[in-house]
Design a protein around this motif. Structure first.
Motif: not given
Length: 393
Positions: A297-323
């Protein structure tokens, strides 16, 4: 000093006065005796002896007078001391009487307070008896209400059990129906697509430009229908698939996903900014599908832009990890957010971006089956950021 002592003292004083008179008489007699001494020589010895006796008596009486005087001084001091003690005792008695009067007044006050307290206690006892009767009545009513609630709960549990069984049966029937319909539709769609291709190959020269356009439209739409059926089958199968939990190495899994879906070199190659991703508990194949859908989806909805930039990361809180996965693509209007994860719901037209509208519904269902949450933040024309949480490994 007693009256007897006073009388004795008076007698002693009279005696002293008498003795003084006697002394004077003796002195006179002594003068007479001295005068008569010459001629009364024979009496001299007798008188001398009497005089010695009288002097001894006088000395004894003087000694007695001094003793009586000392006793009188002591008696006077004792009397003064006793008078002082009597005055002290009188003062103490006055103070004691005042204290006794005060204590009697306090006792009367306490007695009055005790009477009032007894009346209040009697009133409170009556009130307690009333409250006890009311409490017994309330307890009876409460017990009846509890019994009614217990019966209602039992009936509700029975209804919930029945509704749950009915819902499970309906879901199974729905999944079976969806699977059957999707499976049964595949053959006709393949037939339409195949026969249309035969027409193009064998009779293409017989059609004019409009006819060829219609044939190409049939092929395109049959292909789209096939993709839609495939996605519908995938969504249906997801409900029946058992989730197998294990430790998922997200860094390795993300590498596999990017290698599979990366566009060819002559297209707009995405630039990824990938942070360190902690491992999580989940079904690796299902989590892989989540990453595939979100990155696609990120690639598809960025297809009309000159550059496709995608950032992926995560954070920890308690016993949960959020991506999170963030792009700078077309984005969407947040007022339509409630349609984002719906089946067949699309926030962009088919002409602008192709798709079946099932991909995000599949992602949400997978995350929910992992007891996680998924949400998104977006601004139109500025990009979108998807977040999803899992239990950390």
């Amino acid at each position: 000093m007693t009256k007897n002592d006073s009388d004795k003292l008076i007698i002693a004083n009279k005696e002293i006065a008498f003795q003084n008179e006697e002394k004077e008489n003796r002195a006179a007699e002594l003068n007479i005796a001295n005068k008569e001494l010459l001629y009364q020589t024979s009496e001299k010895k007798n008188r001398a002896a009497e005089l010695v006796i009288a002097n001894k008596e006088l000395i004894f009486q003087n000694s007695e007078k001094e003793d009586r005087a000392a006793e009188l001084v002591i008696a006077n001091k004792e009397l003064a001391f006793q008078n002082e003690e009597k005055e002290k005792r009188a003062q103490e008695l006055i103070i004691a009487n005042r204290e006794l009067i005060f204590q009697n007044e306090e006792k009367e006050k306490r007695a009055s307070e005790l009477v009032l307290a007894n009346k209040e206690l009697a009133f409170q006892n009556k009130e307690k008896e009333k409250r006890a009767v009311e409490l017994l009545t309330a307890n009876r009513e409460l017990k009846k209400a509890e019994d009614d609630i217990r019966v209602l709960n039992e009936e509700l549990e029975q209804k919930v059990t029945e509704r749950t069984a009915q819902l499970l049966a309906a879901n199974k029937e729905l999944e079976s129906f969806s699977y059957s319909v999707s499976h049964d539709l595949r053959a006709p769609i393949r037939a339409i697509n195949g026969y249309t291709k035969i027409l193009v190959e064998d009779y293409g020269e017989s059609f004019d430009a409009d006819g060829e356009l219609v044939l190409q439209s049939i092929i395109h739409n049959s292909k789209k229908m096939g993709e839609l059926i495939d996605d519908l089958l995938a969504f249906s199968k997801l409900g029946r698939k058992e989730v197998t939990f294990s430790t998922v190495n997200m860094d390795e899994l993300l590498g596999e996903v990017i290698a599979e879906i990366l566009p060819t070199e002559n297209e707009n190659i995405p630039k990824f900014d990938i942070k360190l991703l902690p491992s999580a508990k989940g079904d690796k194949s299902l989590i892989k599908q989540v990453w595939i859908n979100l990155i696609s989806n990120a690639i598809k909805y960025s297809s009309h832009k000159k550059e496709t930039r995608i950032e992926i990361g995560a954070s920890l809180k308690g016993n949960q990890v959020t991506y999170y996965i963030k792009d700078e693509g077309a984005g969407f209007d947040m007022q339509y957010y409630d349609k984002l994860f719906g089946v067949f719901q699309r926030l962009h037209s088919q002409e602008e971006f192709e798709g079946t509208g099932i991909g995000l519904a599949i992602v949400q269902k997978i995350i929910h089956r992992h007891n996680g949450t998924i949400w998104a933040e977006s601004k139109l024309t500025e990009g979108t950021c998807f977040h999803f949480s899992l239990h950390k490994a």
